[in-house]
Design a protein around this motif. Sequence first.
Motif, PDB file in Angstrom:
ATOM      1  N   VAL A   1       0.851  -1.185   0.000  1.00 51.87           N
ATOM      2  CA  VAL A   1       0.000   0.000   0.000  1.00 51.87           C
ATOM      3  C   VAL A   1       0.894   1.245   0.000  1.00 51.87           C
ATOM      4  O   VAL A   1       2.047   1.197   0.450  1.00 51.87           O
ATOM      5  CB  VAL A   1      -0.931  -0.043   1.238  1.00 51.87           C
ATOM      6  N   ARG A   2       0.399   2.347  -0.532  1.00 52.10           N
ATOM      7  CA  ARG A   2       1.188   3.591  -0.549  1.00 52.10           C
ATOM      8  C   ARG A   2       1.723   3.901   0.863  1.00 52.10           C
ATOM      9  O   ARG A   2       1.044   3.658   1.871  1.00 52.10           O
ATOM     10  CB  ARG A   2       0.344   4.763  -1.038  1.00 52.10           C
ATOM     11  N   GLY A   3       2.950   4.376   0.901  1.00 50.96           N
ATOM     12  CA  GLY A   3       3.577   4.672   2.183  1.00 50.96           C
ATOM     13  C   GLY A   3       4.398   3.521   2.736  1.00 50.96           C
ATOM     14  O   GLY A   3       5.096   3.683   3.737  1.00 50.96           O
ATOM     15  N   TYR A   4       4.321   2.364   2.073  1.00 58.50           N
ATOM     16  CA  TYR A   4       4.999   1.157   2.555  1.00 58.50           C
ATOM     17  C   TYR A   4       5.903   0.581   1.469  1.00 58.50           C
ATOM     18  O   TYR A   4       5.580   0.627   0.271  1.00 58.50           O
ATOM     19  CB  TYR A   4       3.982   0.086   2.947  1.00 58.50           C
ATOM     20  N   GLY A   5       6.993  -0.031   1.911  1.00 62.27           N
ATOM     21  CA  GLY A   5       7.834  -0.819   1.027  1.00 62.27           C
ATOM     22  C   GLY A   5       8.276  -0.080  -0.221  1.00 62.27           C
ATOM     23  O   GLY A   5       8.790   1.039  -0.161  1.00 62.27           O
ATOM     24  N   ALA A   6       8.042  -0.702  -1.372  1.00 60.36           N
ATOM     25  CA  ALA A   6       8.508  -0.151  -2.643  1.00 60.36           C
ATOM     26  C   ALA A   6       7.478   0.726  -3.332  1.00 60.36           C
ATOM     27  O   ALA A   6       7.707   1.175  -4.461  1.00 60.36           O
ATOM     28  CB  ALA A   6       8.919  -1.298  -3.572  1.00 60.36           C
ATOM     29  N   SER A   7       6.334   0.977  -2.703  1.00 64.27           N
ATOM     30  CA  SER A   7       5.322   1.861  -3.276  1.00 64.27           C
ATOM     31  C   SER A   7       5.639   3.325  -2.958  1.00 64.27           C
ATOM     32  O   SER A   7       6.450   3.625  -2.077  1.00 64.27           O
ATOM     33  CB  SER A   7       3.927   1.496  -2.753  1.00 64.27           C
ATOM     34  N   THR A   8       4.983   4.228  -3.683  1.00 66.05           N
ATOM     35  CA  THR A   8       5.175   5.658  -3.450  1.00 66.05           C
ATOM     36  C   THR A   8       4.827   6.019  -2.009  1.00 66.05           C
ATOM     37  O   THR A   8       3.819   5.555  -1.460  1.00 66.05           O
ATOM     38  CB  THR A   8       4.277   6.474  -4.395  1.00 66.05           C
ATOM     39  N   ARG A   9       5.670   6.833  -1.410  1.00 70.63           N
ATOM     40  CA  ARG A   9       5.399   7.334  -0.060  1.00 70.63           C
ATOM     41  C   ARG A   9       4.920   8.788  -0.142  1.00 70.63           C
ATOM     42  O   ARG A   9       5.425   9.559  -0.960  1.00 70.63           O
ATOM     43  CB  ARG A   9       6.656   7.238   0.810  1.00 70.63           C
ATOM     44  N   PRO A  10       3.946   9.164   0.699  1.00 69.53           N
ATOM     45  CA  PRO A  10       3.535  10.564   0.725  1.00 69.53           C
ATOM     46  C   PRO A  10       4.739  11.474   0.949  1.00 69.53           C
ATOM     47  O   PRO A  10       5.687  11.116   1.656  1.00 69.53           O
ATOM     48  CB  PRO A  10       2.575  10.615   1.921  1.00 69.53           C
ATOM     49  N   ALA A  11       4.679  12.672   0.364  1.00 68.09           N
ATOM     50  CA  ALA A  11       5.818  13.592   0.442  1.00 68.09           C
ATOM     51  C   ALA A  11       6.193  13.909   1.880  1.00 68.09           C
ATOM     52  O   ALA A  11       7.379  14.118   2.193  1.00 68.09           O
ATOM     53  CB  ALA A  11       5.474  14.880  -0.308  1.00 68.09           C
ATOM     54  N   GLU A  12       5.205  13.922   2.779  1.00 65.41           N
ATOM     55  CA  GLU A  12       5.481  14.239   4.186  1.00 65.41           C
ATOM     56  C   GLU A  12       6.442  13.236   4.819  1.00 65.41           C
ATOM     57  O   GLU A  12       7.105  13.546   5.813  1.00 65.41           O
ATOM     58  CB  GLU A  12       4.183  14.268   4.992  1.00 65.41           C
ATOM     59  N   MET A  13       6.524  12.025   4.252  1.00 62.65           N
ATOM     60  CA  MET A  13       7.385  11.007   4.836  1.00 62.65           C
ATOM     61  C   MET A  13       8.855  11.221   4.505  1.00 62.65           C
ATOM     62  O   MET A  13       9.721  10.503   5.017  1.00 62.65           O
ATOM     63  CB  MET A  13       6.916   9.611   4.416  1.00 62.65           C
ATOM     64  N   SER A  14       9.144  12.204   3.656  1.00 62.03           N
ATOM     65  CA  SER A  14      10.545  12.565   3.400  1.00 62.03           C
ATOM     66  C   SER A  14      11.036  13.601   4.398  1.00 62.03           C
ATOM     67  O   SER A  14      12.224  13.943   4.412  1.00 62.03           O
ATOM     68  CB  SER A  14      10.708  13.094   1.980  1.00 62.03           C
TER      69      SER A  14
ATOM     70  N   ALA B   1      -2.601  11.732  10.766  1.00 65.33           N
ATOM     71  CA  ALA B   1      -2.017  10.447  10.376  1.00 65.33           C
ATOM     72  C   ALA B   1      -2.155  10.223   8.870  1.00 65.33           C
ATOM     73  O   ALA B   1      -3.206  10.495   8.285  1.00 65.33           O
ATOM     74  CB  ALA B   1      -2.700   9.312  11.132  1.00 65.33           C
ATOM     75  N   LEU B   2      -1.095   9.720   8.266  1.00 64.34           N
ATOM     76  CA  LEU B   2      -1.069   9.476   6.826  1.00 64.34           C
ATOM     77  C   LEU B   2      -1.619   8.093   6.488  1.00 64.34           C
ATOM     78  O   LEU B   2      -1.467   7.138   7.253  1.00 64.34           O
ATOM     79  CB  LEU B   2       0.362   9.591   6.312  1.00 64.34           C
TER      80      LEU B   2
ATOM     81  N   ASN C   1      -3.440  12.195  18.038  1.00 68.53           N
ATOM     82  CA  ASN C   1      -2.448  12.278  16.963  1.00 68.53           C
ATOM     83  C   ASN C   1      -1.026  12.163  17.493  1.00 68.53           C
ATOM     84  O   ASN C   1      -0.130  11.667  16.814  1.00 68.53           O
ATOM     85  CB  ASN C   1      -2.604  13.595  16.197  1.00 68.53           C
ATOM     86  N   ALA C   2      -0.816  12.604  18.716  1.00 69.50           N
ATOM     87  CA  ALA C   2       0.532  12.576  19.282  1.00 69.50           C
ATOM     88  C   ALA C   2       1.011  11.153  19.569  1.00 69.50           C
ATOM     89  O   ALA C   2       2.205  10.916  19.715  1.00 69.50           O
ATOM     90  CB  ALA C   2       0.573  13.402  20.563  1.00 69.50           C
ATOM     91  N   ALA C   3       0.074  10.200  19.648  1.00 70.44           N
ATOM     92  CA  ALA C   3       0.451   8.830  20.000  1.00 70.44           C
ATOM     93  C   ALA C   3       1.309   8.167  18.932  1.00 70.44           C
ATOM     94  O   ALA C   3       2.177   7.343  19.238  1.00 70.44           O
ATOM     95  CB  ALA C   3      -0.806   7.996  20.239  1.00 70.44           C
ATOM     96  N   CYS C   4       1.083   8.525  17.685  1.00 71.57           N
ATOM     97  CA  CYS C   4       1.839   7.904  16.590  1.00 71.57           C
ATOM     98  C   CYS C   4       2.414   8.953  15.655  1.00 71.57           C
ATOM     99  O   CYS C   4       3.470   8.768  15.085  1.00 71.57           O
ATOM    100  CB  CYS C   4       0.927   6.940  15.819  1.00 71.57           C
ATOM    101  N   GLY C   5       1.711  10.062  15.484  1.00 72.71           N
ATOM    102  CA  GLY C   5       2.159  11.090  14.570  1.00 72.71           C
ATOM    103  C   GLY C   5       1.639  10.861  13.167  1.00 72.71           C
ATOM    104  O   GLY C   5       0.746  10.048  12.940  1.00 72.71           O
TER     105      GLY C   5
ATOM    106  N   CYS D   1       0.809   6.280   9.896  1.00 81.41           N
ATOM    107  CA  CYS D   1       0.059   6.030  11.127  1.00 81.41           C
ATOM    108  C   CYS D   1      -1.452   5.973  10.932  1.00 81.41           C
ATOM    109  O   CYS D   1      -2.194   5.777  11.903  1.00 81.41           O
ATOM    110  CB  CYS D   1       0.397   7.085  12.176  1.00 81.41           C
ATOM    111  N   GLY D   2      -1.932   6.146   9.704  1.00 77.72           N
ATOM    112  CA  GLY D   2      -3.371   6.120   9.475  1.00 77.72           C
ATOM    113  C   GLY D   2      -4.027   4.825   9.909  1.00 77.72           C
ATOM    114  O   GLY D   2      -5.164   4.822  10.409  1.00 77.72           O
ATOM    115  N   ALA D   3      -3.319   3.717   9.734  1.00 76.68           N
ATOM    116  CA  ALA D   3      -3.873   2.418  10.139  1.00 76.68           C
ATOM    117  C   ALA D   3      -4.100   2.352  11.639  1.00 76.68           C
ATOM    118  O   ALA D   3      -5.041   1.704  12.115  1.00 76.68           O
ATOM    119  CB  ALA D   3      -2.932   1.292   9.706  1.00 76.68           C
TER     120      ALA D   3
END
Length: 341
Positions: free
Chosen positions: A85-98, A106-107, A192-196, A253-255
């Motif tokens: 899924v996006r944000g994981y592994g070899a898939s595209t990560r949201p820009a915020e994760m850079s 949570a993304l 939100n502070a629990a995971c970010g 952290c959306g999950a």
Amino acid sequence: MKALLIVTASALPLAGLASQQFDVSSAPGITLAVTEVGQHHGKRPLLLVHGARVSSKPSFDLPVPGGSLAADLAKRGFDVYTLDVRGYGASTRPAEMSLAPTTGAALVRTNAAVEDIDAAVDYVRRRSGGAKVALLGWATGGQWVGHYATLHSPKLSAVIMLNSLYRGTSPHPLIGRGTAMEDKQHPGAYSNAACGNYRLTDAASILGPWDRTLGEEKNRARDPAVAKAYVDAALDSDATSSQREPRSFRAPCGAMEDSFYLATGRQLWDASLITAPVLAIAGEKDFWSRPEDMQNLQADLVHSPAVRMVRIPNATHFLHLEWPARGRAQLIDEVDGFVPR
């Protein structure tokens, strides 16, 4: 869509099978890693969906004997695919994760994961002559595939939820009320502070939940080589992991936010909308799902043509990575027996 062959397992004939990774378009700007494990037959397709932290390769296709659920299911005659899924592994990560993690929203919430699953299912169906696809989701992945099935059951031959939440109000010691996931200023609300917006996970954190569940049994329940491969593959799934000390991988952290809601009784999706066969499997010692989740799921599956609920004695959240007698063999048999041929 572009297809790219990236891995062969010929050097590890006992551990896994050859695989191909395909780049699949999802939402604008999002490219997903969809990997086929084993020989392609164009029939009985099965898509495996990871959970909240660890991406598809460490979850389902480790290069050691007993570490690849994907390879073992392929040997049963499935065309097996895995999805990041996006944000994981070899898939595209949201820009915020850079950027550095923040306490912002949570993304990658469930709606984004469902969009990605749909893109992967459509791609697999095209490679399979339009055949219906079976979905297997582990933990949060099971929650995602259940939600997906409420929208797209006609595309599916079966839905398999492994150690997943659905709905319940019984206490959940990890993510329910009174835990770090709850906003202390607003009881019942997610913090939100629990995971970010996303979180970093190092080797100790990867194995922590598994080790705590098994305790003194860990050397009897799992192969140390599988545990090591799981940690190594999780860290290797993020190209930036070596930029931090200790090494760590990023996960949205959306999950976790969605799981908090499910754990505290909120109805995020309604299983009465599913019209595909459903198999739900949970380990007796699973720390994530509760008996109440399976009971409520079964009660709500009023339009599913086939429903099977299985609780495996002595099995844990990680049963598909433990020794066959600890539930792994039964899991494979249950999936093979449930999905139409």
